[in-house]
Scaffold this motif. Sequence first.
Motif, PDB file in Angstrom:
ATOM      1  N   THR A   1      51.883  16.292-105.117  1.00  0.00           N
ATOM      2  CA  THR A   1      50.582  15.639-105.225  1.00  0.00           C
ATOM      3  C   THR A   1      50.769  14.129-105.350  1.00  0.00           C
ATOM      4  OG1 THR A   1      49.669  17.575-106.347  1.00  0.00           O
ATOM      5  CG2 THR A   1      48.452  15.506-106.577  1.00  0.00           C
ATOM      6  N   PRO A   2      50.052  13.341-104.551  1.00  0.00           N
ATOM      7  CA  PRO A   2      50.160  11.882-104.665  1.00  0.00           C
ATOM      8  C   PRO A   2      49.676  11.392-106.024  1.00  0.00           C
ATOM      9  CG  PRO A   2      49.051  12.517-102.628  1.00  0.00           C
ATOM     10  CD  PRO A   2      49.142  13.742-103.474  1.00  0.00           C
ATOM     11  N   ASP A   3      50.021  10.160-106.340  1.00  0.00           N
ATOM     12  CA  ASP A   3      49.567   9.527-107.566  1.00  0.00           C
ATOM     13  C   ASP A   3      48.032   9.502-107.590  1.00  0.00           C
ATOM     14  OD1 ASP A   3      48.652   6.824-109.011  1.00  0.00           O
ATOM     15  OD2 ASP A   3      50.560   7.467-109.889  1.00  0.00           O
ATOM     16  N   THR A   4      47.460   9.740-108.758  1.00  0.00           N
ATOM     17  CA  THR A   4      46.007   9.792-108.901  1.00  0.00           C
ATOM     18  C   THR A   4      45.343   8.505-108.416  1.00  0.00           C
ATOM     19  OG1 THR A   4      46.203  11.277-110.798  1.00  0.00           O
ATOM     20  CG2 THR A   4      44.101  10.146-110.521  1.00  0.00           C
ATOM     21  N   ARG A   5      45.974   7.359-108.711  1.00  0.00           N
ATOM     22  CA  ARG A   5      45.390   6.079-108.285  1.00  0.00           C
ATOM     23  C   ARG A   5      45.356   5.961-106.763  1.00  0.00           C
ATOM     24  NH1 ARG A   5      49.336   2.422-111.738  1.00  0.00           N
ATOM     25  NH2 ARG A   5      50.674   4.092-110.954  1.00  0.00           N
ATOM     26  N   VAL A   6      46.359   6.525-106.091  1.00  0.00           N
ATOM     27  CA  VAL A   6      46.384   6.507-104.632  1.00  0.00           C
ATOM     28  C   VAL A   6      45.227   7.338-104.081  1.00  0.00           C
ATOM     29  CG1 VAL A   6      47.692   7.195-102.584  1.00  0.00           C
ATOM     30  CG2 VAL A   6      48.858   6.107-104.506  1.00  0.00           C
TER      31      VAL A   6
ATOM     32  N   GLU B   1      42.396   8.122-105.582  1.00  0.00           N
ATOM     33  CA  GLU B   1      41.123   7.452-105.871  1.00  0.00           C
ATOM     34  C   GLU B   1      40.862   6.321-104.868  1.00  0.00           C
ATOM     35  OE1 GLU B   1      40.822   8.058-110.724  1.00  0.00           O
ATOM     36  OE2 GLU B   1      41.843   6.309-109.902  1.00  0.00           O
ATOM     37  N   SER B   2      41.918   5.578-104.529  1.00  0.00           N
ATOM     38  CA  SER B   2      41.773   4.490-103.557  1.00  0.00           C
ATOM     39  C   SER B   2      41.430   5.026-102.173  1.00  0.00           C
ATOM     40  CB  SER B   2      43.063   3.667-103.495  1.00  0.00           C
ATOM     41  OG  SER B   2      43.324   3.032-104.732  1.00  0.00           O
TER      42      SER B   2
END
Length: 207
Positions: free
Chosen positions: A7-12, A14-15
Motif C-alpha cells: 500500500t502506498p504512503d497515505t499522504r501519496v 491523499e494527494s
Amino acid sequence: MNPDGTTPDTRVLESLMQAYGLLRYDIGLAGQSEAQTLAGLGIEPEPVRQTAENTPFTVIETASGDRIGFIRFPSLPQGKDIPPQRLIENISRQIRQERASVRLIVALSDWGWVGEREYLAQKPGFVPDILLGSGRGSGVNGRIEANGRCLWVRPYDKGQTVSQIQVQSWPERTASFKWSEPGTIMPTTIGLGDQYDDNPDVSAILQ
C-alpha cells in the motif's frame, strides 16, 4: 495498490485523490481492493470514482443530447485472473438490458490484460462497444475484438500517454455490425511529451 502489492504512503494517496479531482473526469472506476484500501485509510475518492457494486451503470448525456452508457465490471475474485462464466453471463445480461436506451456502451474494467483478453476471446453474445481496461499487463492502443463488436483499449504502465477514441458513427444494433478502423471508429494514443504543459494546480499537489 503498488505493483508489488504493498500500500502506498497515505499522504501519496491523499494527494492523488486531490489531483484526480482537479482533472474533472466524468466517469471513474474504483476496484474492490482500491475502494477497501481507501476506506480503511479514511480517504474519500472523487465522487465519479465508484465501484461496480455501488454504481454498476452510469449514463452521461453529451452536449448533442446523445446518451452514453458506462458499465463498471465487478473486480475479479481475489487471486483469480480469469473471469468466471457466471460473471460473464451477468455482464452480458446487463448489456442486453441497457443498450436499447443508449447510443454507445463503454465498459470500465480492472481485470488486467489476461482477464480482459480471455473475456473477449470467449466472444459473449453481448459485449460493450468499447472496453476501457486497466490493471496488470501491457497497454493496448486499440484492438477490435469479439467478432468486430468491441474496441479494446488499455493504458500504458508508464502513464505518459492518453488514449483518444473518435467514434465516427454510432454502432448499429444488428447481428452483422462490426467496427471498422478508421471508418466507424478511430483509436489514437497520444504521447504526453514536452509540447504539453503541466497543470500547475496538479503539479503543486504532487510535489
